[in-house]
Design a protein around this motif. Sequence first.
Motif, PDB file in Angstrom:
ATOM      1  N   ARG A 206       0.395  -1.478   0.007  1.00  5.77           N
ATOM      2  CA  ARG A 206       0.054   0.009   0.197  1.00  5.77           C
ATOM      3  C   ARG A 206       1.043   1.293  -0.007  1.00  5.77           C
ATOM      4  N   ASP A 207       2.544   1.261   0.012  1.00 12.07           N
ATOM      5  CA  ASP A 207       3.084   2.140   0.129  1.00 12.07           C
ATOM      6  C   ASP A 207       4.001   2.405  -1.217  1.00 12.07           C
ATOM      7  N   SER A 208       3.447   1.661  -1.854  1.00 12.49           N
ATOM      8  CA  SER A 208       3.693   1.956  -3.262  1.00 12.49           C
ATOM      9  C   SER A 208       3.471   2.803  -4.057  1.00 12.49           C
ATOM     10  N   LYS A 209       4.030   3.008  -5.021  1.00 15.87           N
ATOM     11  CA  LYS A 209       3.756   4.360  -5.740  1.00 15.87           C
ATOM     12  C   LYS A 209       2.364   3.573  -7.089  1.00 15.87           C
ATOM     13  N   MET A 210       2.546   3.009  -7.421  1.00 15.01           N
ATOM     14  CA  MET A 210       2.208   2.156  -8.464  1.00 15.01           C
ATOM     15  C   MET A 210       0.484   1.751  -7.872  1.00 15.01           C
ATOM     16  N   HIS A 211       0.232   1.916  -6.454  1.00 14.94           N
ATOM     17  CA  HIS A 211      -0.856   0.641  -5.917  1.00 14.94           C
ATOM     18  C   HIS A 211      -1.583   1.574  -6.231  1.00 14.94           C
ATOM     19  N   LYS A 212      -1.777   3.032  -6.444  1.00 18.52           N
ATOM     20  CA  LYS A 212      -3.564   3.407  -6.352  1.00 18.52           C
ATOM     21  C   LYS A 212      -3.863   4.015  -8.719  1.00 18.52           C
ATOM     22  N   TYR A 213      -2.805   3.369  -9.040  1.00 14.50           N
ATOM     23  CA  TYR A 213      -3.225   3.312 -10.529  1.00 14.50           C
ATOM     24  C   TYR A 213      -3.833   1.452 -10.217  1.00 14.50           C
ATOM     25  N   VAL A 214      -3.103   0.629  -9.601  1.00 14.55           N
ATOM     26  CA  VAL A 214      -3.823  -0.665  -9.916  1.00 14.55           C
ATOM     27  C   VAL A 214      -4.625  -0.466  -9.969  1.00 14.55           C
ATOM     28  N   VAL A 215      -5.209  -0.567  -8.061  1.00 10.72           N
ATOM     29  CA  VAL A 215      -6.847  -0.347  -7.352  1.00 10.72           C
ATOM     30  C   VAL A 215      -7.753  -0.036  -8.314  1.00 10.72           C
ATOM     31  N   THR A 216      -7.294   1.108  -8.941  1.00  8.86           N
ATOM     32  CA  THR A 216      -7.806   2.585  -9.322  1.00  8.86           C
ATOM     33  C   THR A 216      -8.307   1.648 -10.879  1.00  8.86           C
ATOM     34  N   LEU A 217      -7.568   1.336 -11.330  1.00  9.31           N
ATOM     35  CA  LEU A 217      -7.596   0.825 -12.584  1.00  9.31           C
ATOM     36  C   LEU A 217      -8.539  -0.655 -12.833  1.00  9.31           C
ATOM     37  N   ILE A 218      -8.382  -1.790 -12.239  1.00  9.33           N
ATOM     38  CA  ILE A 218      -8.930  -2.574 -11.833  1.00  9.33           C
ATOM     39  C   ILE A 218     -10.256  -2.431 -11.083  1.00  9.33           C
ATOM     40  N   GLY A 219     -10.264  -1.370 -10.396  1.00  5.64           N
ATOM     41  CA  GLY A 219     -11.999  -1.001 -10.199  1.00  5.64           C
ATOM     42  C   GLY A 219     -12.167  -0.363 -11.013  1.00  5.64           C
ATOM     43  N   VAL A 220     -12.324   0.176 -12.031  1.00  9.60           N
ATOM     44  CA  VAL A 220     -12.974   0.276 -13.271  1.00  9.60           C
ATOM     45  C   VAL A 220     -12.846  -0.604 -14.380  1.00  9.60           C
ATOM     46  N   SER A 221     -12.129  -1.580 -14.189  1.00 10.73           N
ATOM     47  CA  SER A 221     -12.834  -2.057 -15.203  1.00 10.73           C
ATOM     48  C   SER A 221     -13.013  -4.166 -14.861  1.00 10.73           C
ATOM     49  N   ARG A 222     -13.566  -4.204 -16.298  1.00  5.83           N
ATOM     50  CA  ARG A 222     -14.686  -5.589 -16.449  1.00  5.83           C
ATOM     51  C   ARG A 222     -13.758  -6.978 -15.753  1.00  5.83           C
ATOM     52  N   VAL A 223     -13.955  -7.567 -15.388  1.00  3.54           N
ATOM     53  CA  VAL A 223     -13.186  -8.970 -14.787  1.00  3.54           C
ATOM     54  C   VAL A 223     -12.812  -9.533 -16.018  1.00  3.54           C
ATOM     55  N   GLU A 224     -13.750  -9.559 -17.174  1.00  2.00           N
ATOM     56  CA  GLU A 224     -12.823 -10.250 -18.567  1.00  2.00           C
ATOM     57  C   GLU A 224     -12.834  -9.618 -19.757  1.00  2.00           C
ATOM     58  N   THR A 225     -12.737  -8.465 -18.997  1.00  2.00           N
ATOM     59  CA  THR A 225     -11.448  -7.486 -19.662  1.00  2.00           C
ATOM     60  C   THR A 225     -10.123  -7.770 -18.699  1.00  2.00           C
ATOM     61  N   ILE A 226      -9.944  -8.384 -17.948  1.00  2.00           N
ATOM     62  CA  ILE A 226      -8.834  -7.919 -17.365  1.00  2.00           C
ATOM     63  C   ILE A 226      -7.974  -9.557 -17.520  1.00  2.00           C
ATOM     64  N   SER A 227      -8.876 -10.481 -17.762  1.00  2.00           N
ATOM     65  CA  SER A 227      -8.591 -11.448 -18.221  1.00  2.00           C
ATOM     66  C   SER A 227      -8.244 -12.260 -18.986  1.00  2.00           C
ATOM     67  N   GLU A 228      -8.894 -11.325 -20.770  1.00  2.00           N
ATOM     68  CA  GLU A 228      -8.537 -10.988 -21.906  1.00  2.00           C
ATOM     69  C   GLU A 228      -7.005 -10.779 -21.449  1.00  2.00           C
ATOM     70  N   LYS A 229      -6.598  -9.928 -20.868  1.00  2.00           N
ATOM     71  CA  LYS A 229      -5.984  -8.903 -21.781  1.00  2.00           C
ATOM     72  C   LYS A 229      -4.185  -9.903 -20.781  1.00  2.00           C
ATOM     73  N   VAL A 230      -4.559 -10.735 -19.899  1.00  2.00           N
ATOM     74  CA  VAL A 230      -3.346 -11.516 -18.729  1.00  2.00           C
ATOM     75  C   VAL A 230      -3.548 -12.161 -19.860  1.00  2.00           C
ATOM     76  N   ALA A 231      -4.031 -12.795 -20.431  1.00  2.00           N
ATOM     77  CA  ALA A 231      -4.012 -14.257 -21.664  1.00  2.00           C
ATOM     78  C   ALA A 231      -3.805 -13.850 -23.061  1.00  2.00           C
ATOM     79  N   ASN A 232      -3.918 -12.686 -23.315  1.00  3.81           N
ATOM     80  CA  ASN A 232      -2.776 -12.107 -24.650  1.00  3.81           C
ATOM     81  C   ASN A 232      -1.399 -12.154 -24.378  1.00  3.81           C
ATOM     82  N   LEU A 233      -1.054 -11.440 -23.378  1.00  2.00           N
ATOM     83  CA  LEU A 233      -0.314 -11.198 -23.076  1.00  2.00           C
ATOM     84  C   LEU A 233       0.942 -13.465 -22.622  1.00  2.00           C
ATOM     85  N   GLN A 234       0.129 -13.568 -21.921  1.00  2.00           N
ATOM     86  CA  GLN A 234       0.663 -14.870 -21.605  1.00  2.00           C
ATOM     87  C   GLN A 234       0.781 -15.852 -23.621  1.00  2.00           C
TER      88      GLN A 234
END
Length: 372
Positions: A206-234
């Motif tokens: 929680r002290d990381s500078k990137m923590h707020k970016y990660v939390v807010t981006l995941i908060g406004v994203s769809r679960v399906e979209t996150i899974s699709e983008k993770v699979a695309n990099l894999q």
Amino acid sequence: MLRLFSSGSYLFESLSNPPFIKALQAFTHATYSTICLAQPKAEKEDPAEKPNNATEVLSKWGCSNDDLMRIYTRCPALRNADATKIQSKLDLLSVMGIGTSDLVKIVNCRPRFFQSRINQSFNERIAYLLSLFETNDLLNKAIVRNPSLLMCDDRHNIEAIFSLYEELGVNKRDLIQMIVLRPTILSRTSFDDEKMEYISRIGLSRDSKMHKYVVTLIGVSRVETISEKVANLQRFGLSEDEVFCLLGKSPHILTLSTNKVQRNMTFILATMKLDAKAILKCPFLLCVNMDTVLKPRVLLAMKVHEIDGEQQIKRPPILRVLRMTEEKFVNSFIKCHEKQVANELMEFYRGTKKVKRLAASSKKSVCTGFPF
């Protein structure tokens, strides 16, 4: 009958009496004066000051011809809108310090902005938002990015979202910065067990500078979209843990489309001959524009290597090369050569930028809703 007739005779005789007529006229005049004084006098409107159409109102407010063209291109129906209603909304924006350039951005973001009812409880709403954002400048930036804030009346929902992010380690000050950066946080935030698992797997404290970016981006994203983008990099050889590590270093990758990531990764692997894990050290390779920066500069480096092997762009400074301004890059890698060689390199460099993607003109843009 006789009584009625006698009353009528008395009235007739009274009306023929001059003193009675004078008294009746005096009473009527006094009563009329009292009624007129009791009613508020309506101010006469000057026809010259009353706006005739939307163009006249916007022009007097300060919009140039270019501004009007952009506004009408985005919202053609505004030409025939009620000029009085437009003026009332512009007066409210003026009080807040929002100018013409900001108005163009607002209409571009919300074409039906002038059809919304922002006048209702406007002062109370602005006072509440100002208590959250604390400064007028931050509030104006957030409103320009997301004009829906001017129509937001659900205070309990806003307070619940602030409390939710505070529980996840994003304080009020950081959240306000994120709202200015991602204006839809207040309207699209949602968290469930899967999203909480994604946040924990990225592994930022929680002290990381990137923590707020990660939390807010995941908060406004769809679960399906996150899974699709993770699979695309894999698909390019990265493990799931490596992908989440990459997202921790550069959360902005979650906002990139799968098509852009595929194009950049294909070029990195096939043309630059780099390993897929190179993006773990240099995530900027996925974010840089393929057609205007990555492809032309890398191909020019190969061309320079063919002409003079000592002037090749080595792998360690590749990130610095891609981040250079256009003028600095041209001076460092083209104009540093002799005139004839420099002209040849410049012609080649310009030619690589003019090459278009195959069937790019016939490609149909498919809208899939919220981009990430």
